[in-house]
Design an enzyme around this catalytic site. Sequence first.
Site, PDB file in Angstrom:
ATOM      1  NE  ARG A 183      -3.048   0.453   3.244  1.00 35.41           N
ATOM      2  CZ  ARG A 183      -2.400   0.395   4.431  1.00 35.41           C
ATOM      3  NH1 ARG A 183      -1.521   1.319   4.761  1.00 35.41           N
ATOM      4  NH2 ARG A 183      -2.659  -0.573   5.264  1.00 35.41           N
ATOM      5  CE1 TYR A 208     -13.835  14.037 -15.732  1.00 35.24           C
ATOM      6  CE2 TYR A 208     -13.479  13.928 -13.375  1.00 35.24           C
ATOM      7  CZ  TYR A 208     -13.813  13.318 -14.562  1.00 35.24           C
ATOM      8  OH  TYR A 208     -14.131  11.994 -14.563  1.00 35.24           O
ATOM      9  CG  ASP A 234      -7.029  18.248 -13.736  1.00 38.42           C
ATOM     10  OD1 ASP A 234      -6.305  17.672 -14.572  1.00 38.42           O
ATOM     11  OD2 ASP A 234      -8.170  17.848 -13.433  1.00 38.42           O
ATOM     12  CE  LYS A 290      -9.979  10.546 -18.067  1.00 35.52           C
ATOM     13  NZ  LYS A 290     -10.289  11.796 -17.370  1.00 35.52           N
TER      14      LYS A 290
END
Length: 379
Positions: free
Chosen positions: A46, A98, A170, A195
């Site tokens: 993790r 977004y 972003d 993306k």
Amino acid sequence: MKFATKAIHAGQHPDPSTGAVMTPIYQTSTYWQKAPGDNQGYEYSRGTNPTRKALEDCLAALENAKFGLAFSSGMGATDAVMKLLKPGDEVITGNDLYGGSYRIFTKIFANYGIKFHFLNLHDPEIINEYVNENTKMVWIETPTNPTMQVVDIAAISKIVKAKNLMLVVDNTFASPYLQNPIDFGADIVMHSVTKYIGGHSDVVMGALMMNDEDLYKRLWFIYNSCGATPGPMDSFFVLRGIKTLHLRMKAHCENGRAVAEFLKDHPKVERIFWPGFTDHPNHHIAANQMRDFGGMISIVLKGADLQETFRIASNFKVFTLAESLGGVESLINHPATMTHASIPKETREAAGVVDNLLRLSVGVEDIEDLLEDLKNALS
Ligand SMILES: *Cc1c(COP(=O)(O)O)cnc(C)c1O
């Protein structure tokens, strides 16, 4: 090192135990310790995993940053940034975000006492009017989704620094190939790796890149404590995808320009949003901070109601009607009912996301086939 060399090599070395040229997929949750605490830097996946570490070093290099953190989605990365804040803090952000960012701000973090101001950032000076002693962060997206507005990162960074705030960008739509916000003063760059960086529509992942070591440690603490970290297999897929990022982006930009030019004077197109046009309202900013203009284009259909817009959106053979963007294959999307459906109609339309707007993610197929498909679908 220059971009293409970093895309292929950064963070990656032949595996010392076998000489394997490609980074192995360390499919393990835990690591052997010789004696308690005597390990080789890895304890539990993790928090750290060698395949993910190679990817994070590569991601950092692509953004000219010292540190990178990979998350199991772009939203997981955004969630971690917001957890730097506490109740009472305020965030200034754009009004053309977004949809998922708008949703996590208004439906999740607003409930934890964080206040968001959604502003039109065309004139960065507006930020000064909303800053008070509780303001901690400015969050911007450029180019914006889906109306392709370009925000001046350097101008905003100047204001943000003068007020001692943190600037998060972003950078999903531009990709690190077209724009590096840290070079213009951003503190954190956020990506939906899903993306352009991943680029093959086969992985959901997010990332944060930063230069400040203390900030990196605070974010790593959140990442390890909250646990939205990706597995080694996905990390490997993205490392592999990144190796062609520069080649793909060149082709996306080239095809994007050809599609934009084809659509500009098309009789069915009322408006087109693409920052490469010299008459785009923020073209000069885009030309300054981006290396090229990308393959994301939005169009408003002339005189089309929702039904006609749906008919056209469903009429494509090469473009696939789907959410997401930035993959090698061309996609078409109807933001009002798909990616931006979670934004209230009035807010959405105020930002220009009208019912007859379609967003194209131009892929890297043969341009003749893409233009033919557009011509047929719009007829
Ligand atoms: C897709 C996207 C996100 C969210 O990323 P996920 O990987 O889908 O969680 C955030 N910002 C932008 C601009 C995006 O396109």
